[in-house]
Scaffold this motif. Structure first.
Motif, short mmCIF file in Angstrom:
data_model
loop_
_atom_site.label_atom_id
_atom_site.label_comp_id
_atom_site.label_asym_id
_atom_site.label_seq_id
_atom_site.Cartn_x
_atom_site.Cartn_y
_atom_site.Cartn_z
N ARG A 136 -32.36 30.34 24.58
CA ARG A 136 -32.48 28.95 24.13
C ARG A 136 -32.32 27.94 25.27
O ARG A 136 -32.23 26.75 25.02
CB ARG A 136 -31.41 28.64 23.06
CG ARG A 136 -31.64 29.33 21.72
CD ARG A 136 -32.83 28.72 21.00
NE ARG A 136 -33.07 29.30 19.69
CZ ARG A 136 -33.74 30.43 19.48
NH1 ARG A 136 -34.22 31.13 20.50
NH2 ARG A 136 -33.91 30.88 18.26
N SER A 145 -30.14 24.72 16.06
CA SER A 145 -29.24 24.55 14.91
C SER A 145 -27.92 23.94 15.37
O SER A 145 -27.63 23.88 16.56
CB SER A 145 -28.97 25.92 14.28
OG SER A 145 -28.21 26.72 15.17
N GLN A 148 -25.95 26.36 17.42
CA GLN A 148 -26.47 26.50 18.78
C GLN A 148 -26.12 25.29 19.63
O GLN A 148 -25.79 25.41 20.81
CB GLN A 148 -27.98 26.71 18.73
CG GLN A 148 -28.36 28.07 18.15
CD GLN A 148 -29.83 28.18 17.82
OE1 GLN A 148 -30.54 27.18 17.68
NE2 GLN A 148 -30.30 29.41 17.68
P1 ADP Z 1 -27.29 29.70 13.92
O1 ADP Z 1 -26.66 30.42 12.78
O2 ADP Z 1 -27.44 30.52 15.17
O3 ADP Z 1 -26.67 28.37 14.19
P2 ADP Z 1 -29.39 29.12 12.03
O4 ADP Z 1 -29.40 30.41 11.27
O5 ADP Z 1 -28.75 27.92 11.47
O6 ADP Z 1 -28.81 29.41 13.50
O7 ADP Z 1 -30.89 28.74 12.43
C1 ADP Z 1 -31.89 29.72 12.73
C2 ADP Z 1 -32.96 29.09 13.61
O8 ADP Z 1 -33.53 27.93 12.99
C3 ADP Z 1 -32.35 28.62 14.90
O9 ADP Z 1 -32.59 29.56 15.92
C4 ADP Z 1 -33.04 27.31 15.21
O10 ADP Z 1 -34.05 27.49 16.15
C5 ADP Z 1 -33.64 26.86 13.90
N1 ADP Z 1 -32.89 25.68 13.36
C6 ADP Z 1 -31.83 25.72 12.52
N2 ADP Z 1 -31.39 24.49 12.21
C7 ADP Z 1 -32.19 23.64 12.87
C8 ADP Z 1 -32.26 22.21 12.96
N3 ADP Z 1 -31.42 21.40 12.31
N4 ADP Z 1 -33.22 21.68 13.73
C9 ADP Z 1 -34.08 22.47 14.40
N5 ADP Z 1 -34.08 23.81 14.35
C10 ADP Z 1 -33.15 24.40 13.60
#
Ligand code: ADP
Ligand code: ADP
Length: 232
Positions: A136, A145, A148
């Protein structure tokens, strides 16, 4: 092995003709490698104490020695220097720069510290790897997210090898599953020898720490070993 030595710290705010006594004589010391949670109800002085520990503000009275330097009497310029060198901040709202990639955000403290570009990128990649974001690094915050984004903030906090990691409600904007992931990351960072100070009002978050300090009305109400540490 003391990283922090706080002696009889007081902080008074003048609001009009009134004096608000946010901290009324707080003393505590924290050793290298400790994992401490600071708790307390709203208005008990948590933010005020964090601002002082983080060298964002100076106390009205008392002394604060951070890694051998008396921070309580420094000027703003010197505070900024100490802050960048000694402290890694993690905030509830992540505080990432939206136009920068994750890697660029993570290495910002190294720019302020005057580290060369090659060294910055090498160090940045290493620290991004350590928080599990190898894939990332070129994403911008709005492409990630919440979990992240907070990992990027943790990488930024670690990149300078600070004396303390100061986390202020780091899971306050995350859902419960992601909060657990971030707290596991802090547990790991602690295992690697880092000193962590965590401000939270959530009991299950505080349970990750090994020591829990509770504030009330600007005073320490209790300072106890956590016998119910939540492990992985
Ligand atoms: P994590 O559990 O690692 O925080 P999520 O399961 O919430 O990730 O999200 C999965 C994927 O969806 C992430 O890898 C990200 O790229 C994308 N994502 C999640 N939430 C968002 C957001 N608010 N805006 C943009 N991309 C998102
Ligand atoms: P907490 O983080 O535990 O909610 P704070 O440190 O924010 O507590 O506040 C402690 C007390 O100091 C409160 O009574 C609050 O209203 C007051 N206070 C905090 N910051 C300021 C400020 N900048 N000016 C005036 N009063 C303040």
């Amino acid at each position: 092995n003391e990283v922090i030595q706080i002696t009889d710290i007081k902080k008074f705010y003048h609001v009009g003709t009134e004096v608000v006594k946010a901290l009324q004589g707080v003393s505590l010391s924290i050793n290298k490698g400790e994992y401490v949670a600071i708790m307390g109800p709203s208005g008990s002085g948590k933010s005020t104490l964090m601002n002082i520990i983080g060298a964002l503000d100076t106390p009205t009275g008392g002394t604060y020695v951070l890694n051998g330097t008396d921070v309580s009497r420094l000027t703003d310029d010197n505070l900024a220097e100490i802050r960048n060198k000694e402290i890694g901040f993690v905030f509830q709202t992540f505080n990432l720069l939206p136009r920068y990639t994750a890697l660029e955000n993570a290495i910002l403290p190294l720019i302020y510290a005057g580290v060369s570009k090659n060294d910055r990128v090498a160090k940045g990649k290493k620290v991004m790897e350590s928080v599990g974001l190898t894939d990332r690094m070129q994403h911008r915050p709005n492409e990630m997210s919440g979990g992240q984004r907070q990992r990027v903030a943790v990488a930024r906090a670690l990149v300078n090898d600070p004396s303390i990691i100061l986390a202020d409600e780091p899971t306050g904007n995350l859902d419960s599953k992601t909060s657990v992931d971030i707290m596991r990351l802090f547990d790991e960072i602690h295992k690697q020898g880092n000193t962590i100070i965590l401000v939270t009002h959530e009991e299950d978050i505080a349970m990750h720490a090994h020591r829990i300090i509770r504030l009330r009305d600007g005073l320490i109400e209790s300072d106890l070993v956590n016998k119910k540490i939540e492990t992985l």
